[in-house]
Design a protein around this motif. Structure first.
Motif, PDB file in Angstrom:
ATOM      1  N   PHE A   1     -16.123   6.210   1.280  1.00 35.63           N
ATOM      2  CA  PHE A   1     -15.144   5.925   0.241  1.00 35.63           C
ATOM      3  C   PHE A   1     -15.742   6.309  -1.116  1.00 35.63           C
TER       4      PHE A   1
ATOM      5  N   SER B   1       0.830  -1.198   0.000  1.00 36.72           N
ATOM      6  CA  SER B   1       0.000   0.000   0.000  1.00 36.72           C
ATOM      7  C   SER B   1       0.869   1.255   0.000  1.00 36.72           C
TER       8      SER B   1
ATOM      9  N   ASN C   1     -16.365  -0.321   3.951  1.00 37.08           N
ATOM     10  CA  ASN C   1     -15.602   0.371   2.918  1.00 37.08           C
ATOM     11  C   ASN C   1     -16.556   1.137   2.002  1.00 37.08           C
TER      12      ASN C   1
ATOM     13  N   ASN D   1     -13.710   3.077  -4.074  1.00 34.69           N
ATOM     14  CA  ASN D   1     -13.266   1.888  -3.342  1.00 34.69           C
ATOM     15  C   ASN D   1     -12.953   0.750  -4.301  1.00 34.69           C
TER      16      ASN D   1
ATOM     17  N   LEU E   1      -3.450  -1.247  -3.742  1.00 36.25           N
ATOM     18  CA  LEU E   1      -4.740  -0.676  -3.358  1.00 36.25           C
ATOM     19  C   LEU E   1      -5.040   0.604  -4.134  1.00 36.25           C
TER      20      LEU E   1
ATOM     21  N   ASP F   1      -7.872  -1.230   5.863  1.00 34.41           N
ATOM     22  CA  ASP F   1      -8.137   0.185   5.597  1.00 34.41           C
ATOM     23  C   ASP F   1      -9.622   0.529   5.626  1.00 34.41           C
ATOM     24  N   TYR F   2     -10.464  -0.420   6.019  1.00 36.07           N
ATOM     25  CA  TYR F   2     -11.876  -0.096   6.218  1.00 36.07           C
ATOM     26  C   TYR F   2     -12.003   0.952   7.327  1.00 36.07           C
TER      27      TYR F   2
ATOM     28  N   THR G   1      -9.794  -2.082  -2.051  1.00 34.35           N
ATOM     29  CA  THR G   1      -9.571  -1.853  -0.620  1.00 34.35           C
ATOM     30  C   THR G   1      -9.326  -3.194   0.054  1.00 34.35           C
TER      31      THR G   1
ATOM     32  N   SER H   1      -5.119   6.184  -1.495  1.00 38.78           N
ATOM     33  CA  SER H   1      -4.239   5.058  -1.762  1.00 38.78           C
ATOM     34  C   SER H   1      -4.056   4.943  -3.267  1.00 38.78           C
TER      35      SER H   1
ATOM     36  N   TYR I   1      -8.031   3.534  -3.534  1.00 42.57           N
ATOM     37  CA  TYR I   1      -9.255   4.049  -2.924  1.00 42.57           C
ATOM     38  C   TYR I   1      -9.059   5.494  -2.462  1.00 42.57           C
TER      39      TYR I   1
END
Length: 277
Positions: free
Chosen positions: A150, A71, A190, A153, A120, A160-161, A156, A111, A122
Motif C-alpha cells: 500500500f 467505499s 495494510n 494507506n 477510505l 481491504d487488507y 484503510t 480507493s 488508499y
C-alpha cells in the motif's frame, strides 16, 4: 465478519495477443456483524464468543471487527501471457498452447475519499509472476512469486487488507501454489508483503524405480512456500505429497513455521474430479 451492499461495473478485453486488461468501478456500504446470541437447547454458555476472525496485534474487544464505512474504488488488472498462440475466428480467439513462458499479473486498486460518500483512501499495488519449468525426466517445477503493498494507506479498513488464505480456502484444484497451514487473517497487512511458492512434481521419477509400485503410477511432490509481512515477519511452509493415487487423490504432509518455531503440522487430501468428459 461484515455485510456488504454494493454495485459494481466492470469492462475487460484483450488489448493485444497475450495482454488482457480489465477495469472495474465499485461502490460499497459495509456493516460489521457480531455473534450475539448465546441461546442453546443443550449447553449453557457463560463466556463471549471469540473474535470473528481478525488475529492481529493490538486487537481488543472494542476493535476486533471492521468499522461501518462506505467505499468507492477503482480496480485495474493487467494480465500478460507470454508466448501465447491462438486460432482466430470472426467472433472469438482460441488459445492453442500451454506456454512454458511465465505469466504476469499486475493489480492496482485505488480507493477514493469523497466527503459524505466514501470514507477510505488508499492505493494498493501487487504483481505476481507464475509459470512452470519442464525438466524432462525429472518432472516439472511450478512457481509463483508475488509482492506488493500500500503506497498510500491513509484510510484503510480490515476488509481491504491483503489477506493470505490457508487450509481449504484455496482455488485451482490440486496444484495449489499456496499456504496450507497458515491461520486465517493472522498475516493480513495494510503495509507491504512478499511471497514465493515452489512446487516440484517429479512425475514418478522415484516411484517408477520401485518394483510393484511402478504399476500404481504414483507421482511425488515437494513444495516450499515463503511469506513476509511486517505484521508477523517470516512464515515458511514445507510440504511433501503423493499425487495420482487411484488417479484422483493427492495427499500432502505439511509443516508451517513462524520464524524458527514450528506452528502447525498437518495433512491435506485433494480430490481431482473432471466432469468435462
Amino acid at each position: 465478519m461484515f455485510e456488504q451492499n454494493f454495485v459494481k461495473v466492470s469492462y475487460s478485453r484483450e488489448l493485444y495477443n497475450g495482454i488482457h486488461a480489465s477495469l472495474a468501478l465499485s461502490y460499497a456500504q459495509r456493516f460489521p456483524l457480531e455473534n450475539l446470541n448465546h441461546f442453546s437447547f443443550v449447553h449453557k454458555y457463560t463466556s463471549d464468543y471469540t473474535p470473528n476472525g481478525m488475529d492481529l496485534p493490538g486487537l481488543t474487544a472494542e476493535n476486533d471487527n471492521i468499522q461501518r464505512h462506505n467505499s468507492f474504488r477503482m480496480d485495474i488488472k493487467l494480465h500478460f501471457s507470454f508466448g501465447q498462440k491462438f486460432i482466430s475466428r470472426p467472433d472469438i480467439r482460441i488459445r492453442t498452447n500451454e506456454s512454458n513462458y511465465p505469466e504476469l499479473l499486475v493489480v492496482y486498486k485505488k480507493s477514493i475519499s469523497i466527503k459524505g460518500f466514501s470514507d477510505l483512501n488508499y492505493d494498493f499495488l501487487e504483481a505476481q509472476l507464475q509459470g512452470k519449468i519442464p525438466m524432462k525426466l525429472f518432472g516439472t517445477l511450478h512457481y509463483r512469486f508475488g509482492g506488493g503493498g500500500f503506497p498510500n494507506n491513509r484510510a484503510t479498513d480490515f476488509a481491504d487488507y491483503k489477506h493470505f488464505y490457508g487450509n481449504f480456502l484455496n482455488t485451482g484444484g490440486t496444484d495449489l501454489l499456496g499456504f496450507y497451514t497458515i491461520n486465517y487473517y493472522r498475516h493480513s497487512t495494510n503495509q507491504f508483503f512478499a511471497e514465493a511458492h515452489l512446487e516440484h512434481h517429479f512425475g514418478g521419477f522415484l516411484f517408477n524405480k520401485i518394483p510393484g509400485i511402478r504399476k500404481l503410477k504414483l507421482e511425488e511432490v515437494l513444495g516450499f512456500h515463503f511469506l513476509y509481512t511486517p505484521t508477523r515477519k517470516d512464515y515458511y511452509q514445507v510440504d511433501a505429497g503423493i499425487d495420482n493415487i487411484f488417479k484422483i487423490l493427492r495427499v500432502d504432509f505439511v509443516a508451517g513455521f513462524e520464524g524458527k518455531t514450528a506452528k502447525q503440522f498437518g495433512a491435506r487430501v485433494g480430490l481431482k474430479l473432471d466432469f468435462s468428459k
